[in-house]
Write an enzyme that holds these catalytic residues in place. Sequence first.
Site, PDB file in Angstrom:
ATOM      1  N   SER A 169      46.333  37.407  43.856  1.00  0.00           N
ATOM      2  CA  SER A 169      47.263  36.286  43.903  1.00  0.00           C
ATOM      3  C   SER A 169      46.705  35.102  43.129  1.00  0.00           C
ATOM      4  O   SER A 169      45.501  35.005  42.898  1.00  0.00           O
ATOM      5  CB  SER A 169      47.503  35.875  45.351  1.00  0.00           C
ATOM      6  OG  SER A 169      46.304  35.344  45.875  1.00  0.00           O
ATOM      7  N   LYS A 170      47.616  34.232  42.791  1.00  0.00           N
ATOM      8  CA  LYS A 170      47.270  33.037  42.028  1.00  0.00           C
ATOM      9  C   LYS A 170      46.228  32.187  42.756  1.00  0.00           C
ATOM     10  O   LYS A 170      45.408  31.546  42.125  1.00  0.00           O
ATOM     11  CB  LYS A 170      48.530  32.198  41.851  1.00  0.00           C
ATOM     12  CG  LYS A 170      49.030  32.112  40.445  1.00  0.00           C
ATOM     13  CD  LYS A 170      50.207  31.183  40.422  1.00  0.00           C
ATOM     14  CE  LYS A 170      50.755  31.069  39.017  1.00  0.00           C
ATOM     15  NZ  LYS A 170      51.982  30.330  38.956  1.00  0.00           N
ATOM     16  N   ARG A 171      46.334  32.192  44.081  1.00  0.00           N
ATOM     17  CA  ARG A 171      45.442  31.336  44.871  1.00  0.00           C
ATOM     18  C   ARG A 171      43.961  31.642  44.614  1.00  0.00           C
ATOM     19  O   ARG A 171      43.108  30.794  44.733  1.00  0.00           O
ATOM     20  CB  ARG A 171      45.741  31.484  46.361  1.00  0.00           C
ATOM     21  CG  ARG A 171      46.597  30.355  46.912  1.00  0.00           C
ATOM     22  CD  ARG A 171      47.038  30.654  48.310  1.00  0.00           C
ATOM     23  NE  ARG A 171      47.863  31.856  48.332  1.00  0.00           N
ATOM     24  CZ  ARG A 171      47.669  32.869  49.155  1.00  0.00           C
ATOM     25  NH1 ARG A 171      46.696  32.849  50.015  1.00  0.00           N
ATOM     26  NH2 ARG A 171      48.466  33.915  49.123  1.00  0.00           N
TER      27      ARG A 171
ATOM     28  N   GLY B 193      42.565  32.560  41.844  1.00  0.00           N
ATOM     29  CA  GLY B 193      42.076  32.337  40.475  1.00  0.00           C
ATOM     30  C   GLY B 193      43.189  32.569  39.485  1.00  0.00           C
ATOM     31  O   GLY B 193      44.345  32.705  39.862  1.00  0.00           O
TER      32      GLY B 193
END
Length: 481
Positions: free
Chosen positions: A255-257, A259
């Site tokens: 997920s974006k969270r 990285g």
Amino acid sequence: MSSDTRVRFAPSPTGYLHVGGLRTALYNYLFARKHGGTFVLRIEDTDRKRFVEGAEEALIDSLRWCGLDFDEGPGARGDEDGPYGPYRQSDRQELYVAAANKLLESGHAYRCYRTDDELQQIREEHQANKSPGRLKVRLPEEESARRAADGMPSVVRLKVPDGETLSVNDLVRGEVSISSDIVDDQILLKSDGFPTYHLANVVDDHAMKISHVIRGEEWLPSMPKHLLLYRALGYELPQFAHLPLLLNSDRSKLSKRQGDVAVEDYREKSFYPEALLNFVAFLGWNPGDDREMFSLDELIEEFSLKRVNKSGAIFNLEKLSWFNQQYLRERPVAETIGQLRPLLTEKGWGEFDDAYLAEVIELMKERVTFPYEIPELGSYFFVDPTEYDEKTVKKRWKAESGERMTRLAERLEGGSWKADDLETVFKDQAEKEEIGAGQFIHPTRLAVSGTGVGPSLYHMLETLGEERCLRRIRKATEVLG
Ligand code: GLU
């Protein structure tokens, strides 16, 4: 193209190319090239709510940056896109409506007049009662007719049959089966007349003569609906291959969270496209031995869906950096010089000739991941140190160091500045003073570079040259005493 192998990458233009998308694109590309087939780019942009200006251009730009040329698709051949176009779903609306009508006529689909409130309630009850099976959305025929007569809005839904086992032989996962009883009546055409992913995807894969559907595992749950659609529309089934999920190191879904997930982010961070591709190729595939460095051509040679794993692939950023470092080492030095020069100019560090920069790169390339780190970690190749690393001073610069370094500098002056000869002098002087050579080596590194770490000292001194080195040693004896 000589072969009937036709594959496609079918992204929704969300504004960036996800690394998972890049992996899907890469495997499709490799498969097409390996089999002399055709690699199609199809833009799946029917979800108008998610339209992002410029997203398609950005996506194509990223694919091209990675070297993944497509044979058909928007702008694939200059002005021409290819024989099965248009390749943007938003330009193919009539095909989907025609398919939906065909399904309505043959009884494989029906118009559903349920309101949002009703659907909400059906879902809640379904959950609350832990009801098995599909959501009960179908209305009695008379009620549908009444609502139709009232002009209520409707969607077109797939009429999923009862009691069937739907199975497919996935090229990665083997046989995958599911009971049709737990498959919902999927919406095919929305009330705005636009198709859902499922209808458009199946219609297009057929119309574009796609032979192999290679895509992420997140699409596996859609398989049963697609199987029913292929059958109901009388289409021949392509082969399917679902690629393993990409995971964070804690095995959660990437997920974006955690990285960067966009190819554009890595491009901005100066990763080489070759390194990113090589890294991404290994997310779910390996050649079966311990080789790791693969050019795109070598990947084409080696790639096989048979060697794609079922289990999730960990997205390990350190490995990506490792690949980048390997590619930097292999890079023609002239290219790295070209990248270094503007950085030095920007810092106002003056002019350096190619031969000098080539030597610096040779010394530093084992220690950095990106060319821009060379002036960051090796500023001393370009300017005299203005300060000395405190910890190293404490540890390495003894009370006697100043005098010792003065004697060493005197001995070095005017002598050979070749690494081997320098080493001989250092050792000889240490012997003479009956101390370890380290008593000269560490203070010298500190004096000339300001730090306690760096490339091989004697080679570094050779590259820096006599004048710089002696000036810096003398300066250090003044400052550090
Ligand atoms: N448009 C879908 C996506 O965004 C395509 C999935 C598929 O390849 O079938 O990934």
